[in-house]
Design a protein around this motif. Structure first.
Motif, PDB file in Angstrom:
ATOM      1  N   ASN A   1       0.834  -1.208   0.000  1.00  0.00           N
ATOM      2  CA  ASN A   1       0.000   0.000   0.000  1.00  0.00           C
ATOM      3  C   ASN A   1       0.865   1.252   0.000  1.00  0.00           C
ATOM      4  O   ASN A   1       0.572   2.226  -0.706  1.00  0.00           O
ATOM      5  CB  ASN A   1      -0.933   0.021   1.210  1.00  0.00           C
ATOM      6  N   MET A   2       1.946   1.201   0.785  1.00  0.00           N
ATOM      7  CA  MET A   2       2.835   2.368   0.849  1.00  0.00           C
ATOM      8  C   MET A   2       3.478   2.619  -0.508  1.00  0.00           C
ATOM      9  O   MET A   2       3.550   3.743  -0.995  1.00  0.00           O
ATOM     10  CB  MET A   2       3.929   2.146   1.906  1.00  0.00           C
ATOM     11  N   LEU A   3       3.942   1.529  -1.140  1.00  0.00           N
ATOM     12  CA  LEU A   3       4.591   1.676  -2.448  1.00  0.00           C
ATOM     13  C   LEU A   3       3.583   2.144  -3.507  1.00  0.00           C
ATOM     14  O   LEU A   3       3.900   2.967  -4.364  1.00  0.00           O
ATOM     15  CB  LEU A   3       5.230   0.346  -2.868  1.00  0.00           C
ATOM     16  N   THR A   4       2.374   1.619  -3.426  1.00  0.00           N
ATOM     17  CA  THR A   4       1.337   2.007  -4.397  1.00  0.00           C
ATOM     18  C   THR A   4       1.087   3.514  -4.312  1.00  0.00           C
ATOM     19  O   THR A   4       1.034   4.207  -5.326  1.00  0.00           O
ATOM     20  CB  THR A   4       0.024   1.226  -4.127  1.00  0.00           C
ATOM     21  N   LYS A   5       0.992   4.004  -3.108  1.00  0.00           N
ATOM     22  CA  LYS A   5       0.756   5.439  -2.895  1.00  0.00           C
ATOM     23  C   LYS A   5       1.895   6.251  -3.512  1.00  0.00           C
ATOM     24  O   LYS A   5       1.678   7.212  -4.250  1.00  0.00           O
ATOM     25  CB  LYS A   5       0.725   5.719  -1.389  1.00  0.00           C
ATOM     26  N   LYS A   6       3.118   5.818  -3.199  1.00  0.00           N
ATOM     27  CA  LYS A   6       4.309   6.534  -3.653  1.00  0.00           C
ATOM     28  C   LYS A   6       4.411   6.497  -5.185  1.00  0.00           C
ATOM     29  O   LYS A   6       4.607   7.522  -5.835  1.00  0.00           O
ATOM     30  CB  LYS A   6       5.528   5.849  -3.015  1.00  0.00           C
ATOM     31  N   LEU A   7       4.253   5.289  -5.740  1.00  0.00           N
ATOM     32  CA  LEU A   7       4.438   5.151  -7.186  1.00  0.00           C
ATOM     33  C   LEU A   7       3.320   5.794  -7.993  1.00  0.00           C
ATOM     34  O   LEU A   7       3.557   6.324  -9.070  1.00  0.00           O
ATOM     35  CB  LEU A   7       4.560   3.669  -7.566  1.00  0.00           C
ATOM     36  N   THR A   8       2.109   5.753  -7.451  1.00  0.00           N
ATOM     37  CA  THR A   8       0.985   6.327  -8.191  1.00  0.00           C
ATOM     38  C   THR A   8       1.237   7.822  -8.435  1.00  0.00           C
ATOM     39  O   THR A   8       0.860   8.364  -9.471  1.00  0.00           O
ATOM     40  CB  THR A   8      -0.349   6.086  -7.439  1.00  0.00           C
ATOM     41  N   LYS A   9       1.958   8.455  -7.511  1.00  0.00           N
ATOM     42  CA  LYS A   9       2.247   9.887  -7.676  1.00  0.00           C
ATOM     43  C   LYS A   9       3.282  10.145  -8.764  1.00  0.00           C
ATOM     44  O   LYS A   9       3.266  11.167  -9.415  1.00  0.00           O
ATOM     45  CB  LYS A   9       2.792  10.452  -6.355  1.00  0.00           C
ATOM     46  N   VAL A  10       4.221   9.223  -8.919  1.00  0.00           N
ATOM     47  CA  VAL A  10       5.350   9.500  -9.826  1.00  0.00           C
ATOM     48  C   VAL A  10       5.295   8.746 -11.156  1.00  0.00           C
ATOM     49  O   VAL A  10       6.090   9.020 -12.054  1.00  0.00           O
ATOM     50  CB  VAL A  10       6.716   9.233  -9.138  1.00  0.00           C
ATOM     51  N   CYS A  11       4.395   7.793 -11.281  1.00  0.00           N
ATOM     52  CA  CYS A  11       4.307   7.032 -12.535  1.00  0.00           C
ATOM     53  C   CYS A  11       3.228   7.623 -13.430  1.00  0.00           C
ATOM     54  O   CYS A  11       2.258   8.189 -12.943  1.00  0.00           O
ATOM     55  CB  CYS A  11       3.951   5.572 -12.263  1.00  0.00           C
ATOM     56  N   GLN A  12       3.432   7.471 -14.733  1.00  0.00           N
ATOM     57  CA  GLN A  12       2.397   7.900 -15.677  1.00  0.00           C
ATOM     58  C   GLN A  12       2.032   6.697 -16.523  1.00  0.00           C
ATOM     59  O   GLN A  12       2.846   6.245 -17.345  1.00  0.00           O
ATOM     60  CB  GLN A  12       2.937   8.977 -16.604  1.00  0.00           C
TER      61      GLN A  12
END
Ligand SMILES: Cc1cc2nc3c(=O)[nH]c(=O)nc-3n(C[C@H](O)[C@H](O)[C@H](O)COP(=O)(O)O)c2cc1C
Length: 260
Positions: free
Chosen positions: A240-251
């Motif tokens: 969940n933590m990684l999903t939050k982080k990556l969702t912000k920086v991935c397109q």
């Protein structure tokens, strides 16, 4: 020069890089031979390629770099002014230094890079990012890359005349895997050892597949995908933590970059 064979040298724990490399290979008019480095082996025979072979190298990007496991295998691979093309797949964040590192490594081992591509895909850890990629449209672009490489192989021009520039910086980004080694649900694990047999880094004990060597694990997610009992999973909190982080920086709608 009459070309001999197409050699596919790749690392693809969750199968996306393999899918991409096969799509490129379809358009190269040469008989192909695969060298899949996604399964761990203590010893592999050295491979030497000839000037009339064409090698496609394929890797997933890990932390903006080439997976360490693949770099280790490359030590036993040698070219003789052998033409090669590079394929990096990445989960819609960035590929940073991966293509530059791969190009430098293969050129140091006797290959001449005549083309390279970075292809955005579904993220193998957080699958909602780039979900379903490569899609139909991606595959068309990937296939076109194969057509262009094939043209290049047939052109009368010497391979030495191609000067491919790929992005990336020296020194490379710090390498590290996400530390998302899977936990085992001992109630679900049937000790079938399927995970241990296919682990790319030899991190799972064959004698006791419930044991994972955290130092060897590269967080590639192969065992999580493969386990029929769903006994292996990454901690929900970490995911969940990684999903939050990556969702912000991935397109998820990133486009491929081709270097020819
Ligand atoms: C440990 C690890 C690190 C990753 N690092 C990156 C990264 O830096 N940038 C990115 O966009 N995707 C990253 N990804 C996603 C993969 O590069 C991508 O999903 C790739 O297509 C997986 O290939 P495979 O199916 O052949 O294993 C990472 C995946 C893993 C497992």
């Amino acid at each position: 020069m009459k070309m001999n064979e197409l050699k596919l040298v790749y690392f693809s724990p969750t199968g996306t890089t393999r899918k991409v490399i096969m799509e490129v290979a379809k358009n190269i008019d040469l008989k192909s031979v695969s060298f899949d480095f996604s399964v761990h082996k203590e010893k592999r025979p050295a491979l030497t390629f000839m000037p009339n072979d064409f090698v496609l190298f394929g890797i997933p990007v890990y932390a903006g770099r080439v997976p360490r496991t693949f770099i280790d295998y490359l030590e036993q691979i040698h070219g003789n002014d052998t033409p090669a093309a590079l394929i990096a797949t990445y989960g819609c964040r960035e590929y940073e230094d991966a293509l530059l590192e791969l190009k430098t490594e293969v050129e140091n081992r006797g290959f001449k890079v005549i083309g390279a591509g970075a292809f955005p895909t579904e993220h193998s850890i957080v699958r909602s990012i780039g979900l379903g990629r490569p899609n139909k449209e991606d595959l068309k672009g990937i296939s076109d890359f194969g057509i262009q490489l094939n043209r290049r192989l047939k052109a009368e021009q010497p391979f030495s005349s191609y000067d491919i520039h790929v992005p990336g910086n020296h020194p490379y980004r710090k390498y590290g895997t996400a530390g998302l080694y899977p936990k085992v649900d001992v109630n679900l694990c049937t000790e079938c050892s399927s995970c241990a047999k296919v682990c790319p880094s030899g991190a799972i004990s064959l004698a006791d597949p419930k044991k994972t060597d955290k130092k060897k694990c590269i967080s590639c997610q192969k065992c999580v995908r493969l386990c029929r009992q769903k006994a292996r999973s990454v901690s929900t909190m970490k995911l969940n933590m990684l999903t939050k982080k990556l969702t912000k920086v991935c397109q998820s709608d990133k486009s491929a970059d081709i270097f020819l």
